[in-house]
Design a protein around this motif. Sequence first.
Motif, PDB file in Angstrom:
ATOM      1  N   SER A  77       0.845  -1.191   0.000  1.00 28.37           N
ATOM      2  CA  SER A  77       0.000   0.000   0.000  1.00 28.37           C
ATOM      3  C   SER A  77       0.882   1.244   0.000  1.00 28.37           C
ATOM      4  O   SER A  77       2.110   1.150   0.068  1.00 28.37           O
TER       5      SER A  77
ATOM      6  N   PHE B  60       1.298   3.174   2.393  1.00 27.96           N
ATOM      7  CA  PHE B  60       2.012   3.190   3.669  1.00 27.96           C
ATOM      8  C   PHE B  60       3.244   2.300   3.619  1.00 27.96           C
ATOM      9  O   PHE B  60       4.307   2.665   4.119  1.00 27.96           O
TER      10      PHE B  60
ATOM     11  N   HIS C  88       2.477  -9.641   8.660  1.00 23.34           N
ATOM     12  CA  HIS C  88       1.770  -8.902   9.712  1.00 23.34           C
ATOM     13  C   HIS C  88       2.653  -9.041  10.940  1.00 23.34           C
ATOM     14  O   HIS C  88       2.998 -10.147  11.341  1.00 23.34           O
TER      15      HIS C  88
ATOM     16  N   SER D 148       1.066   1.295  19.600  1.00 26.70           N
ATOM     17  CA  SER D 148      -0.192   1.823  19.057  1.00 26.70           C
ATOM     18  C   SER D 148      -0.506   3.203  19.622  1.00 26.70           C
ATOM     19  O   SER D 148      -1.263   3.961  19.025  1.00 26.70           O
TER      20      SER D 148
ATOM     21  N   TRP E 163      -0.253   4.770  14.108  1.00 27.29           N
ATOM     22  CA  TRP E 163      -1.218   4.808  13.002  1.00 27.29           C
ATOM     23  C   TRP E 163      -0.600   4.228  11.732  1.00 27.29           C
ATOM     24  O   TRP E 163      -1.205   3.391  11.065  1.00 27.29           O
ATOM     25  N   ILE E 164       0.628   4.631  11.409  1.00 27.01           N
ATOM     26  CA  ILE E 164       1.304   4.112  10.209  1.00 27.01           C
ATOM     27  C   ILE E 164       1.544   2.608  10.349  1.00 27.01           C
ATOM     28  O   ILE E 164       1.341   1.845   9.402  1.00 27.01           O
TER      29      ILE E 164
ATOM     30  N   SER F 202      -0.175   0.395  12.044  1.00 30.55           N
ATOM     31  CA  SER F 202      -1.426  -0.352  11.857  1.00 30.55           C
ATOM     32  C   SER F 202      -1.837  -0.358  10.389  1.00 30.55           C
ATOM     33  O   SER F 202      -2.327  -1.370   9.882  1.00 30.55           O
ATOM     34  N   LYS F 203      -1.624   0.740   9.683  1.00 31.03           N
ATOM     35  CA  LYS F 203      -1.940   0.787   8.240  1.00 31.03           C
ATOM     36  C   LYS F 203      -1.002  -0.108   7.440  1.00 31.03           C
ATOM     37  O   LYS F 203      -1.358  -0.584   6.368  1.00 31.03           O
ATOM     38  N   ALA F 204       0.193  -0.341   7.961  1.00 24.99           N
ATOM     39  CA  ALA F 204       1.172  -1.193   7.280  1.00 24.99           C
ATOM     40  C   ALA F 204       0.987  -2.670   7.623  1.00 24.99           C
ATOM     41  O   ALA F 204       1.723  -3.514   7.128  1.00 24.99           O
ATOM     42  N   GLY F 205      -0.004  -2.993   8.467  1.00 28.05           N
ATOM     43  CA  GLY F 205      -0.305  -4.391   8.739  1.00 28.05           C
ATOM     44  C   GLY F 205       0.094  -4.901  10.101  1.00 28.05           C
ATOM     45  O   GLY F 205      -0.037  -6.094  10.380  1.00 28.05           O
TER      46      GLY F 205
END
Length: 190
Positions: A44, A46, A121, A129, A136-137, A139-142
């Motif tokens: 993605s 990210f 993941h 977190s 945030w980044i 979590s968006k990166a898996g």
Amino acid sequence: REYPNYAHNSVKADRNISSIVVAGAEHTMPFSDFWWALTQPQGSIFIRFLGWILAKVFRHTVTEIEIDVASFVEYARALSTLSNSDRPNVIIAPTHRSLYDFLIVSYICFSLPELGLEMPHIAAASDFSRIPIIGWIASKAGAFFVKRGEAKKDPNLSKNLSMITQSPTFIEVFIEGKRSRHRTFLAPKT
């Protein structure tokens, strides 16, 4: 899928011929880091952003990151022989002796797309977190977050793992529970 024959592709004459340098000051990119990250076939926005940042960070902080690529190729070939319904969830558990350990496996998957390995993941401490922007980044990166040190079961962990493992995936965990501050091996935690 055709996998590159890295076993015969030596980067330096005095190196083990099954290893290559993927990052660091001694690694050269054919073009800019930004363009390289943008043109990678997986990830993605990210993931691509993190790939670009990591290429720069690794170049300025380490001489080289060398991997035993033959082992990754062997793993990728084994997975490619299975149908998607037969593919297992794979858990990789590298040691956690430095701050970079959790980044290197992801960077390998991103920088060597010809291996056909998906981005893992990463199980991260819930403390991450709560760090502004970084959490945030991540979590968006898996990444998924785990509460450590509590005697009771974490209900969010079960929910997150159920969601992640709906299709075969690659999960990275650190059985030590935390990074070694002295670059020594720590005993595994439960």
